[in-house]
Design a protein around this motif. Structure first.
Motif, PDB file in Angstrom:
ATOM      1  N   TRP A   1       0.794  -1.094  -0.138  1.00 34.69           N
ATOM      2  CA  TRP A   1      -0.032   0.028  -0.090  1.00 34.69           C
ATOM      3  C   TRP A   1       0.908   1.172   0.114  1.00 34.69           C
ATOM      4  N   LEU A   2       1.952   1.343   0.820  1.00 34.09           N
ATOM      5  CA  LEU A   2       2.864   2.510   0.796  1.00 34.09           C
ATOM      6  C   LEU A   2       3.508   2.676  -0.461  1.00 34.09           C
ATOM      7  N   SER A   3       3.889   1.757  -1.191  1.00 39.00           N
ATOM      8  CA  SER A   3       4.086   1.790  -2.476  1.00 39.00           C
ATOM      9  C   SER A   3       3.323   2.474  -3.595  1.00 39.00           C
ATOM     10  N   MET A   4       2.110   2.052  -3.543  1.00 36.67           N
ATOM     11  CA  MET A   4       1.103   2.590  -4.371  1.00 36.67           C
ATOM     12  C   MET A   4       0.888   4.129  -3.812  1.00 36.67           C
ATOM     13  N   GLN A   5       0.724   4.286  -2.589  1.00 35.18           N
ATOM     14  CA  GLN A   5       0.465   5.564  -2.198  1.00 35.18           C
ATOM     15  C   GLN A   5       1.687   6.668  -2.741  1.00 35.18           C
ATOM     16  N   MET A   6       3.058   6.148  -2.741  1.00 36.31           N
ATOM     17  CA  MET A   6       4.043   6.831  -3.217  1.00 36.31           C
ATOM     18  C   MET A   6       4.024   7.189  -4.401  1.00 36.31           C
ATOM     19  N   ASP A   7       3.462   6.107  -5.150  1.00 36.49           N
ATOM     20  CA  ASP A   7       3.294   6.446  -6.818  1.00 36.49           C
ATOM     21  C   ASP A   7       2.316   7.728  -6.970  1.00 36.49           C
ATOM     22  N   ARG A   8       1.236   7.361  -5.963  1.00 36.89           N
ATOM     23  CA  ARG A   8       0.086   8.659  -6.210  1.00 36.89           C
ATOM     24  C   ARG A   8       0.344   9.914  -6.073  1.00 36.89           C
ATOM     25  N   ASP A   9       1.257   9.973  -4.991  1.00 33.51           N
ATOM     26  CA  ASP A   9       1.790  11.208  -4.739  1.00 33.51           C
ATOM     27  C   ASP A   9       2.626  11.803  -5.692  1.00 33.51           C
ATOM     28  N   ASN A  10       3.508  10.946  -6.436  1.00 32.40           N
ATOM     29  CA  ASN A  10       4.336  11.454  -7.389  1.00 32.40           C
ATOM     30  C   ASN A  10       3.364  11.997  -8.394  1.00 32.40           C
ATOM     31  N   GLN A  11       2.323  11.160  -8.642  1.00 32.20           N
ATOM     32  CA  GLN A  11       1.586  11.393  -9.827  1.00 32.20           C
ATOM     33  C   GLN A  11       0.928  12.858  -9.602  1.00 32.20           C
ATOM     34  N   ILE A  12       0.391  12.904  -8.321  1.00 39.86           N
ATOM     35  CA  ILE A  12      -0.448  14.296  -8.140  1.00 39.86           C
ATOM     36  C   ILE A  12       0.661  15.506  -8.125  1.00 39.86           C
ATOM     37  N   ALA A  13       1.866  15.307  -7.817  1.00 42.31           N
ATOM     38  CA  ALA A  13       2.746  16.439  -7.961  1.00 42.31           C
ATOM     39  C   ALA A  13       3.085  16.574  -9.415  1.00 42.31           C
ATOM     40  N   THR A  14       3.345  15.845 -10.113  1.00 36.40           N
ATOM     41  CA  THR A  14       3.599  15.930 -11.621  1.00 36.40           C
ATOM     42  C   THR A  14       2.046  16.686 -12.399  1.00 36.40           C
ATOM     43  N   GLU A  15       0.717  16.154 -11.789  1.00 38.52           N
ATOM     44  CA  GLU A  15      -0.257  16.789 -12.333  1.00 38.52           C
ATOM     45  C   GLU A  15      -0.245  18.344 -12.021  1.00 38.52           C
ATOM     46  N   VAL A  16       0.031  18.640 -10.591  1.00 38.89           N
ATOM     47  CA  VAL A  16       0.034  20.031 -10.204  1.00 38.89           C
ATOM     48  C   VAL A  16       0.926  20.945 -10.954  1.00 38.89           C
ATOM     49  N   GLY A  17       2.283  20.490 -11.020  1.00 37.53           N
ATOM     50  CA  GLY A  17       3.509  20.941 -11.801  1.00 37.53           C
ATOM     51  C   GLY A  17       2.938  21.314 -13.208  1.00 37.53           C
ATOM     52  N   THR A  18       2.444  20.219 -13.880  1.00 35.94           N
ATOM     53  CA  THR A  18       1.762  20.496 -15.421  1.00 35.94           C
ATOM     54  C   THR A  18       0.881  21.560 -15.411  1.00 35.94           C
TER      55      THR A  18
ATOM     56  N   GLN B   1       9.081  21.882  -6.740  1.00 30.56           N
ATOM     57  CA  GLN B   1       8.519  20.585  -6.020  1.00 30.56           C
ATOM     58  C   GLN B   1       9.672  19.696  -5.160  1.00 30.56           C
ATOM     59  N   LEU B   2       9.194  19.959  -3.718  1.00 31.12           N
ATOM     60  CA  LEU B   2       9.914  19.538  -2.683  1.00 31.12           C
ATOM     61  C   LEU B   2       9.513  17.971  -2.213  1.00 31.12           C
ATOM     62  N   ASP B   3      10.096  17.051  -1.882  1.00 27.45           N
ATOM     63  CA  ASP B   3      10.183  15.858  -1.194  1.00 27.45           C
ATOM     64  C   ASP B   3      10.313  16.182   0.140  1.00 27.45           C
ATOM     65  N   ALA B   4       8.962  15.802   0.931  1.00 24.77           N
ATOM     66  CA  ALA B   4       9.064  16.053   2.316  1.00 24.77           C
ATOM     67  C   ALA B   4       8.741  14.787   3.052  1.00 24.77           C
ATOM     68  N   ARG B   5       8.926  13.702   2.294  1.00 22.92           N
ATOM     69  CA  ARG B   5       8.722  12.488   2.969  1.00 22.92           C
ATOM     70  C   ARG B   5       9.625  11.969   3.993  1.00 22.92           C
ATOM     71  N   ASP B   6      10.662  12.739   4.118  1.00 19.89           N
ATOM     72  CA  ASP B   6      11.669  12.268   5.153  1.00 19.89           C
ATOM     73  C   ASP B   6      11.943  13.559   6.273  1.00 19.89           C
ATOM     74  N   VAL B   7      11.168  14.453   6.027  1.00 15.48           N
ATOM     75  CA  VAL B   7      11.396  15.602   6.709  1.00 15.48           C
ATOM     76  C   VAL B   7       9.955  16.174   7.181  1.00 15.48           C
ATOM     77  N   ASN B   8       9.914  17.331   8.002  1.00 15.89           N
ATOM     78  CA  ASN B   8       8.688  17.899   8.527  1.00 15.89           C
ATOM     79  C   ASN B   8       8.198  18.732   7.450  1.00 15.89           C
ATOM     80  N   ALA B   9       6.961  18.425   6.611  1.00 15.68           N
ATOM     81  CA  ALA B   9       6.530  19.096   5.601  1.00 15.68           C
ATOM     82  C   ALA B   9       6.284  20.611   6.020  1.00 15.68           C
ATOM     83  N   THR B  10       5.593  20.720   7.094  1.00 16.96           N
ATOM     84  CA  THR B  10       5.116  22.365   7.692  1.00 16.96           C
ATOM     85  C   THR B  10       6.394  23.160   7.680  1.00 16.96           C
ATOM     86  N   GLN B  11       7.526  22.532   8.229  1.00 19.53           N
ATOM     87  CA  GLN B  11       8.721  23.402   8.506  1.00 19.53           C
ATOM     88  C   GLN B  11       9.399  23.700   7.266  1.00 19.53           C
ATOM     89  N   LEU B  12       9.421  22.599   6.517  1.00 20.74           N
ATOM     90  CA  LEU B  12       9.858  22.851   5.174  1.00 20.74           C
ATOM     91  C   LEU B  12       9.157  24.009   4.155  1.00 20.74           C
TER      92      LEU B  12
END
Length: 279
Positions: A59-76, A93-104
């Motif tokens: 499920w995590l892998s699928m969700q990460m793929d989905r998040d990447n897809q959303i980011a691409t759609e937003v950028g486009t 586009q910033l990857d906040a999966r390993d950091v605190n997204a709010t602080q970033l």
């Protein structure tokens, strides 16, 4: 709009594809009038461990793929709008999966003259809270309601005033957004003893100062008997047909916990027009 207060960089914090039309309809006229560079910002958020653990790695892998897809759609979509409006722009586009997204987000937004963000809602990522940007970034944040469509702002402006440091900063941060010939109302509301800088502080001196910038300014006072301070500000904005509310924000931000003053929070929750907020 006065060129004496130019905006060089406008950062638009885009959480989803659906938010792009609302936010860009506000950012685009500002960018054109100031010849500003528009930065589209999108963060890929971290997935909480308590969500991942029960659902497993697949499920995590699928969700990460989905998040990447959303980011691409937003950028486009952002680039499509920016090119169509002939704006100077860049995409961040910033990857906040390993950091605190709010602080970033806070650190990133410190690099802009103005931040344009959406009012929070259940449909947006949990980290996406414009209140955190206001309290942490040190930059003025133009918050756009989730309902409605808005374009050029600053023709009919309501400034909430209580004489505090935050209110003063907001009033002068708003100068680049106020159109030439705009109607500007300064509203002083008796906040009782619940807000910093409490008490009724008439805005006559501020009105004279702003009038020296060539603005049409009027000061008014209010002592509501039954309505809250936040409710009174929103009611006055509605009665006056204001297209922009300007206000200082009180509180502190720590990670994802935000504490606002009562008037500020009620306005953020019930906002019906864009609000420029400073802290």
């Amino acid at each position: 709009m006065s060129s004496r207060y130019p905006l060089g960089t406008i950062m638009v914090h885009l959480p989803s594809v659906d938010a792009i039309p609302r936010l860009m309809s506000v950012a685009t006229p500002l960018a054109k009038s100031h010849s500003a560079h528009v930065v589209g910002l999108h963060l890929i958020p971290r997935i909480p461990p308590d969500v991942v653990d029960p659902l497993g790695g697949e499920w995590l892998s699928m969700q990460m793929d989905r998040d990447n897809q959303i980011a691409t759609e937003v950028g486009t979509r952002f680039e499509h709008v920016a090119k169509g409006e002939d704006l100077a722009y860049s995409w961040l586009q910033l990857d906040a999966r390993d950091v605190n997204a709010t602080q970033l987000a806070i650190r990133t937004c410190r690099n802009a003259d103005l931040v344009v963000a959406s009012q929070a809602s259940e449909e947006l990522p949990s980290y996406y809270r414009p209140e955190d940007l206001v309290l942490g970034a040190g930059r003025p944040v133009l918050v756009v309601p989730t309902a409605g469509h808005y374009g050029e702002l600053g023709n009919n402006v309501l400034i909430a005033w209580n004489g505090s440091r935050e209110a003063a900063r907001a009033a002068f941060d708003a100068l680049p957004l106020i159109q030439k010939g705009a109607r500007v109302q300064i509203l002083s509301v008796n906040a009782g003893h619940k807000e910093p800088g409490h008490g009724l502080v008439p805005g006559d001196a501020l009105a004279r100062t702003l009038a020296r910038h060539g603005l049409n300014v009027e000061a008014m006072t209010s002592r509501p008997d039954r309505t809250s301070v936040g409710g009174e500000i929103l009611n006055r904005a509605s009665d006056l047909g204001s297209d922009l509310i300007v206000m200082g924000c009180y509180g502190h931000s720590r990670l994802r916990e935000t504490v606002f003053g009562g008037a500020t929070q009620s306005i953020v929750d019930q906002m019906t027009v864009p609000i420029l907020m400073s802290h």
